[in-house]
Motif scaffolding. Structure first.
Motif, PDB file in Angstrom:
ATOM      1  N   ASN A 128       0.809  -1.226   0.000  1.00 32.25           N
ATOM      2  CA  ASN A 128       0.000   0.000   0.000  1.00 32.25           C
ATOM      3  C   ASN A 128       0.841   1.274   0.000  1.00 32.25           C
ATOM      4  O   ASN A 128       0.329   2.359   0.222  1.00 32.25           O
ATOM      5  N   SER A 129       2.137   1.149  -0.242  1.00 29.91           N
ATOM      6  CA  SER A 129       2.990   2.323  -0.074  1.00 29.91           C
ATOM      7  C   SER A 129       2.771   3.389  -1.145  1.00 29.91           C
ATOM      8  O   SER A 129       3.302   4.482  -1.044  1.00 29.91           O
ATOM      9  N   ASP A 130       1.995   3.085  -2.161  1.00 31.07           N
ATOM     10  CA  ASP A 130       1.745   4.126  -3.157  1.00 31.07           C
ATOM     11  C   ASP A 130       0.596   5.038  -2.749  1.00 31.07           C
ATOM     12  O   ASP A 130       0.298   6.002  -3.432  1.00 31.07           O
ATOM     13  N   GLN A 131      -0.027   4.718  -1.612  1.00 34.41           N
ATOM     14  CA  GLN A 131      -1.133   5.566  -1.138  1.00 34.41           C
ATOM     15  C   GLN A 131      -0.615   6.612  -0.158  1.00 34.41           C
ATOM     16  O   GLN A 131       0.048   6.263   0.821  1.00 34.41           O
ATOM     17  N   PHE A 132      -0.941   7.864  -0.397  1.00 33.12           N
ATOM     18  CA  PHE A 132      -0.443   8.925   0.473  1.00 33.12           C
ATOM     19  C   PHE A 132      -0.987   8.778   1.889  1.00 33.12           C
ATOM     20  O   PHE A 132      -0.264   8.913   2.868  1.00 33.12           O
ATOM     21  N   TRP A 133      -2.290   8.447   1.971  1.00 34.20           N
ATOM     22  CA  TRP A 133      -2.885   8.345   3.318  1.00 34.20           C
ATOM     23  C   TRP A 133      -2.218   7.246   4.129  1.00 34.20           C
ATOM     24  O   TRP A 133      -2.024   7.358   5.323  1.00 34.20           O
ATOM     25  N   TRP A 134      -1.815   6.183   3.414  1.00 29.77           N
ATOM     26  CA  TRP A 134      -1.155   5.081   4.108  1.00 29.77           C
ATOM     27  C   TRP A 134       0.203   5.539   4.638  1.00 29.77           C
ATOM     28  O   TRP A 134       0.595   5.242   5.763  1.00 29.77           O
ATOM     29  N   ALA A 135       0.908   6.318   3.791  1.00 29.42           N
ATOM     30  CA  ALA A 135       2.207   6.838   4.217  1.00 29.42           C
ATOM     31  C   ALA A 135       2.032   7.703   5.464  1.00 29.42           C
ATOM     32  O   ALA A 135       2.795   7.597   6.425  1.00 29.42           O
TER      33      ALA A 135
END
Lengths: 371, 532, 274
Positions: A128-135
């Motif tokens: 999921n590292s391409d999701q900003f919210w996840w970061a």
């Protein structure tokens, strides 16, 4: 019973708010305008170099505030805060690496270092590292979780003082070794760099830089107000009491483990956020950020500025890092002398730091006048 | 230097034997032929065992063999020799082209030269050659090895040569020769033997590569024996590595056991005092090189006290100048001493440069005892283990049997009381701190013999040595010893299955968890609880 | 002087009524507030407490005396959870097993402790010292948003009067005299509204006048609180003592009135040596 209430209950007085207002004006209006609206060459132009430098120092100031909360107000000297900073940075860095897309040197979907290592798919850490919210979630959750677990066991076992400091140093050292390994999946020695975009915006343009600068400024002011709220609350007084006489606090019926755990975890989270803001501005994160030397330097920022005062932390971070930028350009071989002597002089002669210097000198003078 | 001297020795030794015919055609094939011809030429030259042939091979390996038109030259600096005629040519040959040997050729060359060296009269040269050949040799060398085997009277080298011969014979076409070779291999504890035997037992697509079942059974039997020996060797090697690492950790931590453990001074510059000890050794070494090159082997006995005194003096200056103002404020001491460490690092950089410096072992410390063929115990490590034991004994005697030791223990237990009964606490502090720092200097002296000496030397030991002291229990000399050895073993044991870095991480995490369980360390006394 | 005590123990009685002091869940139906049975503690072979048994009744004022190293402080450590006994049981009331609780939980249950050396928050003001020790919800989240209400302010003000520090409310506690610090610590203890007070050498370093006032205070507190006073000052003991326990080598040597104890042959031996 009015006059009896001897504790501070207001965040800031009028003068404090005015100063904060001026700072906000500088950060959100003057610098952006100076950089973007005023053409280069004009003496009022603020170069991108300065925007980045001040932005970077503001990140350090946030870390210094976090350190001050735990050390200055609660007496716990962490020599591992660089770890939380770096973890926040790495969480952000993962997202930024994914944002590079196919513009890396190998023109592949995967980050260059993975292609280099001949990895075919992302390891689990990158889920999921391409999701900003996840970061953003990781930026907060990873330092918080690590700090909570580590702190829970350490505080429960009553590890304190120098012992605690050495153990935190060992922790960041172990983490550094771990991140140096390629197999850990975070780019090994080189870490992450060559970022291209953040949220779709090109990362090196002046506009993005100014935006990051302003966000960092807002984070710094926000952290300052939060820290101020905490230290003037009853909780703040309890923390200071733990610093001065922990067993008395326990015998008063406070579970000091929970208090320490709260401020320790909060401090780690603040560091993580600072790290996340730092990485897009300087464009690199590597395991060197976790070296014990980096963490201990944070302590000296706070000590130089004046620990136990929030302004002191910010002033200290600014002063030391300003000096560092100056020396590493003008006379790099002297910087370590300066830094080393700073450690010695501050601990020996300036226990209250720059902020306390005035009061310290005044006491001295008045004593001399009396004698 | 060394290579040329070996070369000369080789030349003399070969010249001393009856000269065989010099094969000029082989030399030409070596230079102008294609890959296969070149390999054949090497075999031919080696089989001849002629001195000039050997010279040509050496020259090719060294990149000194050049061509100038049709002529083949051995160019050594200004001098050039015609490889065929042996005539010394005076005219410079600037246009001479070097013959580039590819990797395969280099391998063949190395084997060939080694085989030739087997005929040397010098034992060391023969030993080196045998070792070289143990790594794998071309079958063509077999007759040469056999010949050498007949001549050899050194049991060590003879054993090695037998293994080499067996390794070649295992590929022979004669079944009996092969079985005999396999049986002989069982007596070897060489790592490569295992691969060799495994080769016989290889399967491809479910079928045995080796069709002969008897042969396989023999190989299997030998393999088990060899594996058993190897395992023992590995265990012994591991134990030694553990003790060795433990002794180094102990040496690095011993000084800290005094300054931190007994005095409670948290000295982050401890690692830098180790570094200073190492640099003092370096300086002493250079002085010997400059003024007494003949006595170079004996520089170390001078470096030991020098590094002790140097580190102790610097330590005492630090104690007088900085640390004594910070007694009772451990966190401030930590920061100030960290500052000191930065200054010391930079000072060394300024004085000696940021690069690592070269500290050479004295001759009596290089080399090692060979326990089994796969386990070599370097003399340097053995000497250090013994050194640590001596330092430990001295320290123990000093602390328990002398007046200073009594004072130190008194002051650390009750400063005010000690002061009242007339112990000069200030002086005791300074001396004790100096002692701790001096031992750090000794550690540096020892470390300079086995590792790199650079300005950052101390930084890599500081976390480790604090871990040792903390794990052992603050103020516990015995605890420090156990903790150091324990950590050394644990580290090496983990290293053998998880790699060095991961082992270190695991050990650190273990300590962090362990400290949670026993915050006072392994051997701490359970004191009466005091207020606060 | 004693007027203020009356006011405190009488006027503020509503605040200090036994029901409130009792603490939640303290079952003292048998009239015993603290019950130590067969407690042993040793440190590396040294037996600090040796099968110590002691029972304190509700409202009792018990004096504990004994030579140095008799185990007085260790006994307090065991009661307050700082040291865990190797064997034996310690009960607070009928139901609360002290061995199961942490220091904070024990304090919360209603045991207050004054240290030998006054431990107060030196860098906080006197007012803040009292505020922090006041009986309230002591969880983290509550502390972050805590505001003093009027009743709490009143309670602090009353306590300041009682411990005669009303004029120094905003002074830094570290600047107080030794006797004042002792009083502040006693005040902090009372702010916790404990059921049982453990007082380790409360009058050490006090002037005669302060000692006298302390004695009066303790006598006024007894009955509503249970007090265990460890003291070396025999004059002070004589002033307040009702029942005295003599501790020697980790166990109770003698118990009774001061006169009885002082007449006991074994006690004389212990104190004077043979």
């Amino acid at each position: 019973m009015g006059p009896l209430a001897t504790t501070v209950t207001r965040l800031y007085g009028t003068r404090g708010w005015v100063t904060l207002g001026v700072c906000a004006f500088l950060l959100f209006v003057l610098v952006p305008l100076g950089n973007l609206a005023i053409p280069e060459g004009s003496i009022f132009h603020i170069s991108t170099y300065w925007v980045t430098l001040i932005g970077k120092i503001m990140c350090y100031a946030i870390v210094a505030l976090a350190m001050d909360l735990i050390w200055g107000y609660c007496g716990i000297l962490s020599l591992g805060h660089g770890l939380f900073f770096a973890l926040g940075g790495y969480a952000m860095g993962m997202y930024l690496m994914r944002q590079i897309g196919r513009e890396g040197q190998y023109k592949m979907d995967m980050p260059d270092f993975m292609v280099f290592l001949d990895w075919k798919e992302f390891p689990w850490q990158w889920w999921n590292s391409d999701q900003f919210w996840w970061a953003m979630l990781l930026v907060v959750a990873v330092p918080a979780l690590l700090a909570f677990v580590f702190g829970f066991f350490a505080f429960r076992s009553r590890i304190k003082g120098v012992y605690f400091s050495i153990i935190t140093q060992a922790l960041t050292y172990a983490a550094m070794l771990l991140f140096f390994r390629n197999e850990t999946g975070f780019g090994g020695n080189n870490g992450f760099t060559d970022f291209k975009r953040i949220l779709g915006f090109a990362i090196t343009t002046a506009e993005t830089r100014v935006a990051l600068f302003a966000i960092t400024g807002a984070a710094l002011l926000g952290t300052l107000l939060l820290a101020r709220y905490i230290v003037i609350s009853k909780l703040g007084r309890i923390l200071a009491a733990i610093r001065d006489a922990e067993s008395r606090v326990m015998f008063c019926g406070y579970n000091t483990v929970n208090y320490k755990l709260f401020i320790w975890t909060l401090s780690a989270v603040i560091c993580g956020i600072a790290g996340a803001l730092y990485v897009p501005q300087v464009g690199i994160i590597n395991p060197g950020e976790m070296s014990p030397a980096n963490s201990i330097e944070i302590a000296i920022w706070v000590a130089v500025g004046g620990r136990g005062t929030l302004v002191g932390a910010i002033v200290g971070a600014g002063a030391v890092n300003g000096a560092k930028s100056f020396f590493t350009q003008a006379a790099p071989e002297y910087w370590l002398y300066v830094l080393g002597l700073l450690f010695i002089v501050v601990t020996l002669f300036m226990p209250r730091g720059i902020v306390g210097l005035y009061g310290q000198l005044r006491e001295k003078w008045s004593r001399r006048a009396a004698a | 230097m060394r290579i040329t001297s070996i070369l000369l020795l080789l030349l003399f030794s070969v010249l001393a034997r009856p000269a065989a015919a010099f094969d000029a055609d082989a030399v030409r094939a070596l230079v102008f032929g294609d890959g296969e011809q070149q390999v054949a030429a090497i075999a031919a030259l080696v089989a001849d065992g002629d001195a000039r042939g050997a010279q040509v091979l050496e020259a090719l390996a060294e990149g000194e063999l050049k061509t100038s038109g049709k002529r083949i030259l051995i160019v050594q600096g200004e001098k050039a020799i015609d490889a065929i005629s042996g005539a010394v040519l005076s005219a410079p040959h600037a246009d001479a082209e070097e013959i580039i040997a590819n990797n395969r050729l280099r391998r063949e060359l190395a084997g060939g030269i080694a085989a030739l060296k087997l005929a040397s009269a010098d034992r060391a040269t023969r030993l080196a050659a045998a070792k070289e050949l143990s790594g794998g040799a071309a079958e063509a060398m077999l007759p040469l090895v056999r010949k050498a085997l007949d001549r050899e009277d050194d049991p060590g080298i003879k054993g090695m040569l037998e293994m080499i011969a067996a390794a070649m014979e295992i590929k022979s076409s004669d079944r009996e020769v092969r079985i005999a070779a396999i049986r002989r291999l069982a007596t070897s504890s060489n790592r490569d033997t295992k691969t060799l035997l495994l080769g016989v037992l290889e399967r491809k697509d479910g079928a045995w590569v080796e069709a002969d079942a008897d042969l396989r059974a023999e190989a299997e039997k030998s393999l088990r024996v060899v594996e058993g020996q190897l395992a023992w060797g590995e265990r012994a090697g591991l134990a030694f590595a553990g003790v060795s690492l433990g002794s180094i950790l102990l040496l690095a931590a011993l000084g800290l056991a005094i300054t931190y453990g007994l005095m409670g001074v948290i000295n982050m510059a401890h690692g830098e005092l180790i570094m200073i000890g190492a640099y003092t050794t370096y300086v002493v070494q250079n002085l010997f090189k400059l003024h007494a090159p003949g006595a170079f082997d004996w520089y170390l006995p001078c470096a030991v006290p020098a590094s002790f005194i140097m580190a102790a003096v610097i330590g005492m200056i630090l104690e007088r100048g900085v640390i004594r103002f910070l007694y009772g404020r451990p966190l401030e001491t930590l920061l100030a001493t960290w500052g000191i460490s930065l200054v010391l690092i930079q000072a060394v950089r300024t004085l000696f440069g940021a690069q690592n410096v070269q500290v050479e072992n004295p001759a009596w410390m290089s080399g090692g005892v060979e326990m089994l063929t796969n386990v070599v115990l370097p003399y340097s490590r053995i000497v250090i283990i013994a050194f640590v034991a001596v330092v430990l004994a001295c320290m123990w005697l000093l602390l328990t049997r002398t007046r200073l030791g009594l004072f130190v223990r008194g002051v650390t237990q009750n400063r005010a009381m000690a002061s009242c009964v007339g112990v000069p606490t200030g002086r005791v502090d300074t001396l004790a701190f100096g002692l701790g720092c001096g031992i750090a200097g000794l550690a540096g002296c020892a470390l300079s013999q086995i590792g790199n000496v650079g300005p950052d030397l101390g930084q890599s030991y500081i976390v480790d040595s604090f871990m040792v002291v903390v794990l052992g229990g603050v103020g516990q000399l015995a605890g420090t010893v156990y903790a150091a050895l324990g950590l050394g073993f644990a580290n090496k044991l983990l290293e053998s299955w998880s790699g060095a870095v991961l082992a270190k991480i695991v050990v650190l995490v273990f300590i962090i968890i362990f400290i949670q369980k026993r915050p006072q360390g392994l051997f701490a006394l359970k004191g009466r609880s005091v207020e606060n | 002087m004693s007027a203020s005590f009356k006011e405190f123990s009488g006027g503020a009685a509503g605040e200090l009524a036994p029901a409130r002091i009792a603490g939640e869940g303290l079952d003292a139906t048998h009239g015993v507030v603290l019950y130590l049975d067969d407690i042993s503690v040793s440190f590396d072979g040294f037996r600090a407490l040796n099968k110590l048994s002691l029972a304190i009744d509700i409202g009792e004022l018990r004096c504990v005396i004994g030579p140095n190293g008799a185990g007085k402080t260790t006994m307090m450590d065991v009661i307050t959870g700082k040291t865990r006994p190797d064997s034996g049981t310690a009960f607070f009331g009928q139901t609360i097993d002290l061995a199961q609780l942490t220091e904070a939980e024990i304090a919360h249950a209603g045991i207050g402790r004054k240290f030998q050396k006054p431990t107060i928050f030196e860098r906080h003001s006197v007012f803040e010292n009292l505020e922090l020790s006041m009986k309230t919800d002591k969880r983290v989240r509550k502390s972050l948003f805590a505001k003093l209400d009027g009743a709490q302010q009143d309670r602090i003000a009353e306590m300041l009067e009682l411990i005669r520090l009303a004029g120094s409310a905003s002074r830094q506690a570290g600047l107080l005299s030794h006797g004042q610090k002792q009083w502040l610590e006693i005040g902090m203890l009372l702010m916790q509204e404990p059921r049982l007070l453990l007082l380790d050498e409360p009058v050490a370093g006090m002037s005669d006048e302060e000692t006298e006032r302390t004695a009066e205070l303790f006598l006024a507190l007894a009955g509503k609180h249970s007090l265990v006073v460890v003291e070396h000052d025999m004059a002070f003991i004589g002033r307040i003592a009702r029942k005295v326990s003599v501790l020697h080598e980790g166990s109770i040597l003698a118990e009774g009135s001061l006169e009885q104890v002082q007449a006991d042959q074994r006690v004389i031996e212990v104190y004077l040596g043979r």
